[in-house]
Design an enzyme around this catalytic site. Structure first.
Site, short mmCIF file in Angstrom:
data_model
loop_
_atom_site.label_atom_id
_atom_site.label_comp_id
_atom_site.label_asym_id
_atom_site.label_seq_id
_atom_site.Cartn_x
_atom_site.Cartn_y
_atom_site.Cartn_z
CG ASP A 150 -0.51 -0.46 2.41
OD1 ASP A 150 0.50 0.12 2.83
OD2 ASP A 150 -1.09 -1.39 3.00
CE LYS A 192 -7.33 -0.78 4.50
NZ LYS A 192 -6.74 -1.35 5.69
CG MET A 243 -2.99 7.51 11.02
SD MET A 243 -4.05 6.06 11.12
CE MET A 243 -3.61 5.42 12.72
N1 SAH Z 1 2.56 1.19 10.65
C1 SAH Z 1 2.99 2.55 10.38
C2 SAH Z 1 1.94 3.57 10.76
C3 SAH Z 1 0.65 3.43 9.98
S1 SAH Z 1 -0.53 4.65 10.38
C4 SAH Z 1 4.31 2.82 11.10
O1 SAH Z 1 4.73 2.04 11.96
O2 SAH Z 1 4.96 3.81 10.76
C5 SAH Z 1 -0.20 5.85 9.13
C6 SAH Z 1 0.43 7.07 9.75
O3 SAH Z 1 1.81 6.84 9.97
C7 SAH Z 1 0.39 8.30 8.89
O4 SAH Z 1 -0.85 8.96 8.98
C8 SAH Z 1 1.49 9.12 9.51
O5 SAH Z 1 1.09 9.69 10.72
C9 SAH Z 1 2.52 8.05 9.80
N2 SAH Z 1 3.49 7.87 8.73
C10 SAH Z 1 3.74 6.74 8.05
N3 SAH Z 1 4.74 6.92 7.18
C11 SAH Z 1 5.14 8.20 7.31
C12 SAH Z 1 6.14 9.00 6.70
N4 SAH Z 1 6.93 8.51 5.75
N5 SAH Z 1 6.27 10.28 7.10
C13 SAH Z 1 5.49 10.79 8.06
N6 SAH Z 1 4.52 10.09 8.67
C14 SAH Z 1 4.35 8.82 8.31
#
Ligand code: SAH
Length: 340
Positions: free
Chosen positions: A119, A141, A256
């Protein structure tokens, strides 16, 4: 891809999921990408919505571009022979976006996969490690937009594994940090499909780190708390005690949370957290589009709006933000926009 592509205009005449692997590599090298295709996969649509590339559905003047890619062949290595046994699902936490932050185990799993479900926040460029015959399925998504439901994703994992395939579920960050990874493992277990989980580098720690912010610092703060800001404070689905959060004395990391940032900041201030508490927003971390904004709890909403910074972003609240940008660049930032 060895060319220096920084600032070069590249036209891609393919909107498929395999094309997204190549587009991701182009963006990582700071190319200015236009995709001209009547339809694109959800991950490319998401990049267009985030302003990372231009998507046009009508033919364009190809002579205006430095490079034109018609047929897109993403596979780089691709020769790793899969050890074929019974079907299996491997959840790979793929890190925040830079292929260099995929673990060695994650890379090996990608090389062996028959099918990869991925994704938007996973590092698509890393899928060049997949075998040329591996099937790449885009289950992006888009927040408040086009998406594949979790039930469909679970069903796809089970269906492909039952057909005897090695399935990799390639997910951004770590699969168990707001990644719904445990739901997928549970669905597989209920269907009798064996699973393996490979932990990933979570954005909750990596995004601040890539902005030069440590989530803990000896003598300053002895912990950090990671929360989801997906639902606002006071919402019936919110289980977070913001009054308690304001008193923890830990660094707060909000994932998020961009849509509800005003409500979250207000709830923390109302609960007694100093409105001058340093605050940073790190968007698109570990990509060529990474942006960092430093502010305070009181001003962060106005400042992010003024700077035009949006999701995906991590918000860090706490005195660690005021330590200042680290003198030494983090490894992924240092490699960005280079051709090595
Ligand atoms: N499993 C992921 C988080 C998923 S929820 C993890 O461990 O990082 C999705 C949220 O993660 C986004 O809304 C944002 O807040 C954050 N996120 C994921 N990748 C990001 C990135 N490259 N830069 C900034 N925020 C990120």
């Amino acid at each position: 891809m060895q060319l220096n592509l920084t600032g070069r205009s590249v036209l891609v005449l393919d909107g498929s999921a395999p094309a997204a692997v190549t587009v991701s590599a182009l963006l990582h090298r700071c190319a200015l990408v236009t995709v001209a295709a009547p339809a694109v996969c959800a991950a490319l649509e998401d990049l267009a919505l985030r302003g990372r590339l231009t998507w046009v559905t009508t033919p364009v003047d190809e002579s205006r571009f430095d490079v034109v890619l018609r047929t897109v062949a993403p596979s780089e290595a691709g020769s790793a022979a899969a050890v074929r046994t019974a079907g299996h699902v491997t959840l790979v936490g793929a890190g925040p976006g830079d292929p260099g932050l995929v673990t060695v185990a994650g890379r090996a799993a990608v090389k062996q996969a028959d099918v990869i479900l991925t994704d938007r926040l996973a590092p698509w460029e890393a899928l060049k490690w997949a075998r040329p015959d591996a099937e790449i399925i885009d289950v992006t998504k888009i927040p408040y937009g086009r998406s594949t439901s979790q039930e469909q994703i679970n069903a796809l994992l089970v269906e492909h594994a039952r057909a005897g395939r090695h399935v990799v579920r390639f997910k951004g960050g770590d699969s168990y940090v707001f990644g719904r990874g445990f739901e997928e493992v549970t669905a597989c277990a209920e269907a009798g499909v064996p699973t393996t989980v490979i932990p990933g580098v979570t954005s909750s720690i990596a995004a601040p780190e890539l902005a030069g912010i440590p989530v803990t610092h000896r003598g300053l703060v002895q912990g950090f708390t990671v929360i989801s800001g997906h639902v606002p404070p006071g919402h019936p689905d919110s289980s977070i005690d913001y009054a308690a959060l304001a008193r923890t004395g830990t660094t707060l990391v909000v994932l998020m949370g961009m849509r509800n940032l005003a409500a979250i900041a207000d709830a923390l201030v109302a609960a007694g957290l100093d409105r001058n508490t340093p605050c940073a927003v790190v968007a698109d971390a570990a990509s060529a589009g990474q942006r960092v904004l430093r502010s305070t709890l009181a001003d962060v909403v106005a400042d992010t709006a003024e700077a035009g910074i949006g999701a995906p972003a991590v918000t860090v609240i706490g005195h660690v933000v005021a330590l200042g940008p680290a003198a030494v660049q983090a490894v992924a930032t240092a490699s960005r926009c280079s051709d090595t």
